[in-house]
Design a protein around this motif. Structure first.
Motif, PDB file in Angstrom:
ATOM      1  N   GLN A  31     -90.373 -75.007 -72.028  1.00  0.00           N
ATOM      2  CA  GLN A  31     -91.768 -75.278 -72.368  1.00  0.00           C
ATOM      3  C   GLN A  31     -91.973 -76.776 -72.557  1.00  0.00           C
ATOM      4  N   CYS A  34     -91.099 -78.612 -68.965  1.00  0.00           N
ATOM      5  CA  CYS A  34     -92.150 -78.354 -67.967  1.00  0.00           C
ATOM      6  C   CYS A  34     -93.534 -78.751 -68.469  1.00  0.00           C
ATOM      7  N   GLN A  35     -93.557 -79.455 -69.594  1.00  0.00           N
ATOM      8  CA  GLN A  35     -94.811 -79.990 -70.150  1.00  0.00           C
ATOM      9  C   GLN A  35     -95.857 -78.899 -70.395  1.00  0.00           C
ATOM     10  N   GLY A  36     -95.397 -77.789 -70.964  1.00  0.00           N
ATOM     11  CA  GLY A  36     -96.305 -76.716 -71.352  1.00  0.00           C
ATOM     12  C   GLY A  36     -96.693 -75.743 -70.259  1.00  0.00           C
ATOM     13  N   ARG A  37     -96.157 -75.932 -69.057  1.00  0.00           N
ATOM     14  CA  ARG A  37     -96.549 -75.062 -67.937  1.00  0.00           C
ATOM     15  C   ARG A  37     -95.853 -73.711 -67.947  1.00  0.00           C
ATOM     16  N   LEU A  39     -95.544 -71.418 -70.333  1.00  0.00           N
ATOM     17  CA  LEU A  39     -96.242 -70.338 -71.017  1.00  0.00           C
ATOM     18  C   LEU A  39     -97.750 -70.341 -70.776  1.00  0.00           C
ATOM     19  N   THR A  40     -98.159 -70.860 -69.629  1.00  0.00           N
ATOM     20  CA  THR A  40     -99.573 -70.743 -69.266  1.00  0.00           C
ATOM     21  C   THR A  40     -99.847 -69.289 -68.880  1.00  0.00           C
ATOM     22  N   SER A  41    -101.090 -68.863 -68.968  1.00  0.00           N
ATOM     23  CA  SER A  41    -101.437 -67.472 -68.657  1.00  0.00           C
ATOM     24  C   SER A  41    -101.037 -67.116 -67.222  1.00  0.00           C
ATOM     25  N   LYS A  42    -101.202 -68.053 -66.309  1.00  0.00           N
ATOM     26  CA  LYS A  42    -100.853 -67.800 -64.906  1.00  0.00           C
ATOM     27  C   LYS A  42     -99.356 -67.587 -64.745  1.00  0.00           C
ATOM     28  N   ASN A  43     -98.557 -68.431 -65.407  1.00  0.00           N
ATOM     29  CA  ASN A  43     -97.104 -68.318 -65.247  1.00  0.00           C
ATOM     30  C   ASN A  43     -96.541 -67.116 -66.007  1.00  0.00           C
ATOM     31  N   ILE A  44     -97.210 -66.711 -67.069  1.00  0.00           N
ATOM     32  CA  ILE A  44     -96.759 -65.513 -67.794  1.00  0.00           C
ATOM     33  C   ILE A  44     -96.875 -64.284 -66.897  1.00  0.00           C
TER      34      ILE A  44
END
Length: 316
Positions: A31, A34-37, A39-44
């Motif tokens: 997290q 990857c600079q917060g990417r 756990l984004t809704s899309k990646n989840i």
């Protein structure tokens, strides 16, 4: 004496919590990297679709690993299940009949694996290895003829909510069987010491066959959802799945020797760690080959640690 018991219990507790701690560390690490990417809704949603297949199969395979065995035919079973499902759906125009065909085939292969491994007086994983070559040969032969496809209308079943619901349902059944019935308890007893288990009246053949049967059924469920997701089958479908499941279970703290310390949570934590690790490394810019190498190195380290822990165990 009391201090020794407390120390032993504490060590056991730490070992139980290690996979969960490892999962948290991996998630937090990627997290940040990857600079917060991550756990984004899309990646989840992406992670959910990626973890589904490994977790589903692992929840069945854990019974086999609990008695100190492994099923090397999972990848071939997965691919041939997709192939048969595709052929049946195209012949009947019924997705339900296709599902039943996949489940029946994979469950039957599981039963055969269980019977063979108990009758072959050799290394226990060799029968499933032979089955892998047979299934992979069938799939390769069929794949060389053409690519098999089903209609895009069946993409409606490639639904994240549906997958989560099926995971919860199948997970609840597997969890109950593993922790609260003879199926789980006796397979763990066999993994601990098969001679002692037999002397206590455990039917070794019966519970080993049940373990392989469950592996086949859960592989069939995963194969069905893979079929409706890709809607095509090639000679390489399912390739490497058996090793991904093995790696995931080891990541989750499962010992290759099985036994009483086998935990159902190994399937959950292991599948999540395996998926997040692969996803995070890919998002970080690592090539496919490098991701595989890193996973392999971690796997070897964990196998070594697991082997060291089992030294001094009762003879099998």
């Amino acid at each position: 004496m009391k201090n020794s018991e407390k120390s032993h219990k504490m060590n056991e507790r730490i070992q139980e919590l290690a996979p969960l701690i490892g999962l948290i560390v991996v998630v937090v690490f990627f997290q940040i990297i990857c600079q917060g990417r991550l756990l984004t809704s899309k990646n989840i949603v992406v992670l959910t679709n990626q973890v589904f297949y490994i977790l589903m199969i692992a929840m069945g395979a854990i019974f086999v690993y609990a008695h100190g065995n492994m099923d090397i035919s999972i990848g071939g079973m997965f691919g041939v299940g997709m192939l048969v499902g595709t052929l049946v759906v195209n012949a009947t125009d019924s997705i339900l009949v296709g599902l039943l065909a996949i489940l029946a085939l994979c469950t039957a292969i599981g039963v055969i694996n269980g019977i063979l491994q108990d009758n072959f007086r050799t290394l226990p994983f060799l029968p499933s290895l032979c089955m892998m070559f047979v299934l992979r040969g069938i799939l390769t032969f069929a794949g060389n003829i053409k690519t098999y496809k089903i209609s895009n209308e069946y993409a409606v079943y490639d639904n994240t909510i549906l997958k989560i619901a099926v995971l919860i349902l199948c997970g609840a059944v597997s969890f109950y069987l593993f922790n609260y019935t003879k199926v789980g308890k006796f397979n763990k007893a066999i993994g601990g010491n098969p001679v002692a288990a037999a002397q206590l009246g455990v039917n070794l053949t019966k519970y080993k066959v049940i373990a392989f049967t469950l592996t086949g059924f859960y592989t069939g469920v995963a194969a069905f959802f893979s079929m409706v997701r890709t809607r095509s089958v090639t000679g390489s479908s399912g390739s490497g799945t058996e090793f991904n499941v093995m790696i995931a279970l080891i990541y989750g703290g499962m010992s290759l020797s099985g036994g009483s310390k086998s935990r159902f949570s190994s399937a959950i934590y292991g599948a999540l760690i395996f998926t997040v690790l692969g996803n995070g490394l890919t998002m970080s810019g690592f090539s496919t080959g490098m991701v595989a190498l890193i996973k392999a190195i971690i796997f070897m380290v964990l196998v070594y640690i697991s082997t060291e822990k089992t030294k001094g165990a009762l003879p099998r």
